[in-house]
Design a protein around this motif. Sequence first.
Motif, PDB file in Angstrom:
ATOM      1  N   ASN A  71      73.741  68.638-111.769  1.00 58.25           N
ATOM      2  CA  ASN A  71      72.302  68.326-111.836  1.00 58.25           C
ATOM      3  C   ASN A  71      71.267  69.280-110.749  1.00 58.25           C
ATOM      4  N   MET A  72      70.056  69.423-111.030  1.00 55.91           N
ATOM      5  CA  MET A  72      69.489  70.431-110.326  1.00 55.91           C
ATOM      6  C   MET A  72      67.945  70.142-110.122  1.00 55.91           C
ATOM      7  N   TRP A  73      67.399  70.091-109.032  1.00 55.80           N
ATOM      8  CA  TRP A  73      66.137  69.868-108.635  1.00 55.80           C
ATOM      9  C   TRP A  73      65.359  70.935-107.902  1.00 55.80           C
ATOM     10  N   ASN A  74      63.980  70.940-107.941  1.00 50.21           N
ATOM     11  CA  ASN A  74      63.296  71.651-106.920  1.00 50.21           C
ATOM     12  C   ASN A  74      63.566  71.054-105.661  1.00 50.21           C
ATOM     13  N   LEU A  75      63.935  71.877-104.676  1.00 52.61           N
ATOM     14  CA  LEU A  75      64.088  71.254-103.163  1.00 52.61           C
ATOM     15  C   LEU A  75      62.785  70.524-102.663  1.00 52.61           C
ATOM     16  N   HIS A  76      61.670  71.184-103.072  1.00 52.23           N
ATOM     17  CA  HIS A  76      60.213  70.709-102.350  1.00 52.23           C
ATOM     18  C   HIS A  76      59.770  69.563-103.244  1.00 52.23           C
ATOM     19  N   ASP A  77      60.110  69.532-104.548  1.00 56.39           N
ATOM     20  CA  ASP A  77      59.402  68.703-105.271  1.00 56.39           C
ATOM     21  C   ASP A  77      60.241  68.349-106.394  1.00 56.39           C
ATOM     22  N   PRO A  78      61.120  67.019-106.225  1.00 54.62           N
ATOM     23  CA  PRO A  78      62.033  66.832-107.146  1.00 54.62           C
ATOM     24  C   PRO A  78      61.443  66.311-108.697  1.00 54.62           C
ATOM     25  N   ARG A  79      60.082  66.030-108.708  1.00 53.25           N
ATOM     26  CA  ARG A  79      59.746  65.976-110.051  1.00 53.25           C
ATOM     27  C   ARG A  79      60.084  67.133-110.978  1.00 53.25           C
ATOM     28  N   GLU A  80      59.854  68.354-110.437  1.00 55.76           N
ATOM     29  CA  GLU A  80      60.842  69.481-111.297  1.00 55.76           C
ATOM     30  C   GLU A  80      62.240  69.340-111.260  1.00 55.76           C
ATOM     31  N   ARG A  81      62.756  69.263-112.342  1.00 52.14           N
ATOM     32  CA  ARG A  81      64.195  69.198-112.549  1.00 52.14           C
ATOM     33  C   ARG A  81      64.764  69.953-113.506  1.00 52.14           C
ATOM     34  N   MET A  82      65.889  70.193-113.743  1.00 52.14           N
ATOM     35  CA  MET A  82      66.558  70.793-114.780  1.00 52.14           C
ATOM     36  C   MET A  82      66.118  70.029-116.159  1.00 52.14           C
ATOM     37  N   TRP A  83      65.822  70.804-117.104  1.00 50.45           N
ATOM     38  CA  TRP A  83      65.567  70.245-118.460  1.00 50.45           C
ATOM     39  C   TRP A  83      66.716  70.676-119.628  1.00 50.45           C
ATOM     40  N   LEU A 160      76.951  61.227-108.916  1.00 49.44           N
ATOM     41  CA  LEU A 160      75.467  61.830-108.670  1.00 49.44           C
ATOM     42  C   LEU A 160      74.677  60.866-107.897  1.00 49.44           C
ATOM     43  N   VAL A 161      74.317  59.568-108.066  1.00 47.95           N
ATOM     44  CA  VAL A 161      73.390  58.850-107.572  1.00 47.95           C
ATOM     45  C   VAL A 161      73.613  58.666-106.156  1.00 47.95           C
ATOM     46  N   ARG A 162      75.142  58.538-105.739  1.00 49.68           N
ATOM     47  CA  ARG A 162      75.705  58.474-104.397  1.00 49.68           C
ATOM     48  C   ARG A 162      75.375  59.878-103.685  1.00 49.68           C
ATOM     49  N   ALA A 163      75.468  60.794-104.423  1.00 48.23           N
ATOM     50  CA  ALA A 163      75.389  62.258-103.773  1.00 48.23           C
ATOM     51  C   ALA A 163      73.901  62.417-103.411  1.00 48.23           C
ATOM     52  N   VAL A 164      73.005  62.128-104.181  1.00 44.39           N
ATOM     53  CA  VAL A 164      71.552  62.365-103.948  1.00 44.39           C
ATOM     54  C   VAL A 164      70.846  61.368-103.151  1.00 44.39           C
ATOM     55  N   THR A 170      67.160  58.611-105.996  1.00 44.60           N
ATOM     56  CA  THR A 170      67.467  57.530-106.317  1.00 44.60           C
ATOM     57  C   THR A 170      68.109  57.793-107.763  1.00 44.60           C
ATOM     58  N   GLU A 171      68.701  56.547-108.263  1.00 45.68           N
ATOM     59  CA  GLU A 171      69.214  56.542-109.763  1.00 45.68           C
ATOM     60  C   GLU A 171      68.264  57.146-110.882  1.00 45.68           C
ATOM     61  N   PHE A 172      67.043  56.953-110.544  1.00 42.43           N
ATOM     62  CA  PHE A 172      65.929  57.226-111.825  1.00 42.43           C
ATOM     63  C   PHE A 172      65.954  59.020-111.419  1.00 42.43           C
TER      64      PHE A 172
END
Length: 287
Positions: A71-83, A160-164, A170-172
């Motif tokens: 999984n991957m996210w924008n470090l500064h805004d996790p609303r932006e994530r891998m699609w 992945l949930v535990r990692a983040v 969160t899980e979401f």
Amino acid sequence: MANIEAAYRSGEGSKLEINKAFYASLKQGNAKRTLVETVKVPIRSGIAWKVPAGHVFRIRVSEGPQVGDFNMWNLHDPRERMWASRTRQLQRAHVSTYDRLWSTLPFLRPMATIIEDTLENYGKDEDGGRVHDLLGTRCDPYINYLLTGEDFDFHCHSNLVRAVLPHGLTEFDVHDVLNVFQCTGLNSDDQYFMKPCPAKKGDYLEFFAEIDLLCAMSCCPGGDLSVDFLGRDGVDPLSTCHPLEVDIYKLEDAALTGWESPKCPAYKGAHGMKLPATDWAAIKREL
């Protein structure tokens, strides 16, 4: 497979065109790099790590064949994530060198570009299997309970949930994955299948970070997928599980001359919330 041209096409002048010469220049041996950190991902566990824009990270088979759910996210805004689904459309269902991983709307930009893949010559095998899969998604405790009636807390989703969680997610926030080193395809009934992982010790998939990233990966509890653990006759594949490692490198400044982090599309519309004054029905009647 049908010999029909792709719906989303790259090519000269296309926004999907990639400067292969630039990304080739970033590969090991072509540009000076310094190892910043090595992240170890133990079996049946998940780890998250950060990668600054302009750095390289390498997911590596450190002992034996093993699938990793990424999984991957924008470090500064996790609303932006891998699609995953848009990446399937813009690139392909199984990614390799020079493919890019794209982010969700309304951001829609490359988050990372694959610059090297030691399995890129695997191609398509006799069953139609390919590696580095965006077709399927992570195993999870919910489907496990649905199929077996038993709880198991170390599926890739849970890992992945535990990692983040330590990073405020969160899980979401966990989303559809890139199945690194996983060999998959569609059978004659158009159903998803998985085959044993072809990766061996020393194989790797290497990415260039286009933006500042938070990444996470699970060492799949299915190990190398040579043992069926999801079916009615599934057994515990613990003996086939191996750890993975991630190496993070800083590139010399000269290697990034002319590069800049990709921008989001400059769409300024309002999705039709403000209806146009034009009477489309009247214009249609006059046609």
